[in-house]
Enzyme design. Sequence first.
Site, PDB file in Angstrom:
ATOM      1  N   GLY A 164      27.042 121.850 -54.661  1.00 44.02           N
ATOM      2  CA  GLY A 164      28.116 122.654 -54.090  1.00 44.02           C
ATOM      3  C   GLY A 164      29.449 122.478 -54.772  1.00 44.02           C
ATOM      4  O   GLY A 164      30.393 123.215 -54.487  1.00 44.02           O
TER       5      GLY A 164
ATOM      6  N   CYS B  27      11.525 148.857 -41.996  1.00 40.75           N
ATOM      7  CA  CYS B  27      11.729 149.622 -43.225  1.00 40.75           C
ATOM      8  C   CYS B  27      10.997 150.964 -43.119  1.00 40.75           C
ATOM      9  O   CYS B  27       9.837 151.027 -42.718  1.00 40.75           O
ATOM     10  CB  CYS B  27      11.180 148.827 -44.418  1.00 40.75           C
TER      11      CYS B  27
ATOM     12  N   CYS C 180       7.877 150.850 -45.861  1.00 40.66           N
ATOM     13  CA  CYS C 180       6.761 149.912 -45.795  1.00 40.66           C
ATOM     14  C   CYS C 180       6.592 149.316 -44.413  1.00 40.66           C
ATOM     15  O   CYS C 180       5.658 148.545 -44.176  1.00 40.66           O
ATOM     16  CB  CYS C 180       6.916 148.804 -46.837  1.00 40.66           C
TER      17      CYS C 180
ATOM     18  N   CYS D 225      13.792 148.754 -47.374  1.00 39.97           N
ATOM     19  CA  CYS D 225      13.984 147.406 -47.896  1.00 39.97           C
ATOM     20  C   CYS D 225      14.984 147.425 -49.045  1.00 39.97           C
ATOM     21  O   CYS D 225      14.878 148.246 -49.962  1.00 39.97           O
ATOM     22  CB  CYS D 225      12.671 146.861 -48.479  1.00 39.97           C
TER      23      CYS D 225
ATOM     24  N   CYS E 122       9.061 145.762 -51.149  1.00 37.65           N
ATOM     25  CA  CYS E 122       8.664 146.992 -50.487  1.00 37.65           C
ATOM     26  C   CYS E 122       7.447 147.609 -51.192  1.00 37.65           C
ATOM     27  O   CYS E 122       6.477 148.015 -50.564  1.00 37.65           O
ATOM     28  CB  CYS E 122       9.842 147.965 -50.501  1.00 37.65           C
TER      29      CYS E 122
END
Lengths: 234, 309, 262
Positions: free
Chosen positions: B42, B251, B254, B276, B282
């Site tokens: 980080g 979605c 899909c 998606c 997808c």
Amino acid sequence: MPVRLYLNNVGKSFTMHLQDGAVIPVVDNVEFSVDAGECVVLGGPSGAGKSSILKMIYGNYRCDEGQILVTVGDEIINVAGAEPRRILTLRESTIGYVSQFLRTIPRVPAEDVVAEPLIAQGTGETEAQDMARALLSRLNVPERLWTLPPATFSGGEQQRVNIARGFIAHYPVLLLDEPTASLDAANRAVVVRLVEEKKAQGVAMVGILHDQDVRDQIADRIVDVTKFGSEAAA
Amino acid sequence: MTDTARIQDSIHEQDEYNFAYLDEQTKRMIRRAILKGIAIPGYQVPFASREMPMPYGWGTGGVQVTAAILGRNDCLKMIDQGSDDTTNAVSLRGFFEKTAGVRTTCETAEATIIQTRHRIPEKPLTGEQILVFQVPIPEPLRFLEPRETETRKMHALEDYGLMHVKLYEDIARNGHIATTYAYPVKVNDRYVMDPSPTPKFDNPKIDRMAALQLYGAGREKRIYAIPPHTKVRSLDFEDYPFEIQQFDKPCGLCGADNVYLDEVILDDEGGRMFVCSDSDYCEERRAQGHLGPMAADPAAARIGTKEPA
Amino acid sequence: MTLFHAEDPLLQVRNVTRYYGDRIGCSEVSFDLWPGEVLAIVGESGSGKTTLLNCLSTRLAPTAGAIEYRMRDGAMRNLYQLSEAERRLLMRTDWGFVHQNAADGLRMNVSAGANVGERLMAVGARHYGNIRSAADDWLGRVEIDSDRIDDDPRSFSGGMRQRLQIARNLVTQPRLVFMDEPTGGLDVSVQARLLDLLRRLVADLGLSVVIVTHDLAVARLLSHRIMVMRQGNVIETGLTDQVLDDPREPYTQLLVSSILQV
């Protein structure tokens, strides 16, 4: 009665640097004491240094020479040499000052102005305010003014608010700087009674009183300040 | 006339450019920064970012990180907002095809290095993969404290009250934490970090991810990293806990639930659908036979496929 | 009150000297500050009072001298031997600093509530509701309406900004607050309200304060003790009313006689 206050060889002068360093002597060799329950009045004409003596006792003016001894419990404190925080403690618990002029604090109602010194000494707020109202009532300050800030009061009303503020708390030493000047007869009488009550409680008082009647009623002893005046001033 | 296409195809095999564009000294410098970043999860490590043959904002940081870690046997995937076929993804994929000649793919599972702009694939990544983020502004504190000298001190002293001031402002002005992307996180209980402008929907994926995450900011000259399986916590308040976006529909193509959806405008009459954002995910589902509620819609036929309609 | 009974000083300043090159900022300043005590540093512009304030508040390292502070655990610590982390923690918890220009002490682009809440969040407060109610409480104590809590200080008047700055400083219950001309640049009526507010807060919270001002009326109303500075030196010090009513030094007499009587 025990001695509460003792001034020993106190001297004071002002050096005016803005006037080519002119030295203005005020008092010299001031010596007197005040017992508990006694009221000593300083005598002498204007300019003799009465007010300066009171201010030195209160720590408001510096003391050039000598000692100003105040009894606090088992201790004896020399105001003339005390550090600032010690003087502030003395003003909170030991030495009170009643002057004729109120230094107004903006936005604080009269009854709170009066109650403040008592609260500072540890009395509860409600009780202190009750006592403040009682005292304002005794001094004939109209009730409708109690909850208003004193800044807009008349001179006499402000003066009485200030007297109430000076008398409300318990100070073993109380300094009275013309408390009755310009008061009417009825209110003068109230002040005389307040002083009598303080005497009965064993308070040692030093006063400046031009009013002959009041002086005769409350003074146990008169100390003539002119005898302390420096020769140069005479 | 020169055959430009032929030269570009084999540019990495000529002496004009080193493998993956950057020279080896530069790659070493970047790798040192990466190693330091991994050692201090980080923490923003400064590095000597190079001029790249593309504008800032196109992923110059991510490209340099990818170039520094790319090997000849790697398989590279490029994502831009979840998609493999938008300008940024296509261009950068082409860049590495030309300068490194490595294999590229659109399939998440096949890739060993995935460079991404603004999304994390829906399919969980493995310890064999590395995810490289393109970062525009690496400093999460900059919103409230513009002085870099001061923000560096704040990181050093873990003086992060300011970060919560931003979240406080969100709640005070919107009634909830309205930050939806670049949502600040605390890495390994120490450094507050900007996860790049990915939607906060992806923040839970960063936490304890099996893959190594590398973040490169080219213009700002910073690299930072999250080693595999590192704890990453999204900042929040006790009474306003961190939440991800919720979608009320699956979605359209899909039928997947619990994925990040993009809104697609279908016509001028308010027709729209949600699909998606991760195009590879997808497609894979559709290939497996999953069908969304709008899959049969003729308008849908034009989107989500790699071949132009 | 009962403020003057503490056994030990809060701040001990010994021979603090600051040079700017070969020019003197302040020279050989020594004093003790006690819990609950308000000390005013007065003098004209260029007298060294702001230099001294900055040295005391660790914003400017002195060239020589020592400043020790009694931490909450009772130990005296030399301020310039604290680590940066300790120093910052001190400044955002146990200390406050009220700037003359409120914009220097506020975050002008975040709401009043966040300005007050920032210190709480900096020391780990993580409950939005509690932070907000603490901010609301403090806005009330400095007489800012609750419905301004989500407004930027940019939309506040000068007096309101200054009161907001005070709330922001006091929310963590500091023990020592430094003030640099807190009433400077405000209208007289706005000044009076601010002074009264400061006077009450300082007394209620038992704060120790070092206040720099060129305004002797401010010093008289707020401070217990006064330090007069001239050309980098402390030339006179003592009880506030004593120094103002019975000034001894030529320069102090000049200052006092320069006050306009209304």
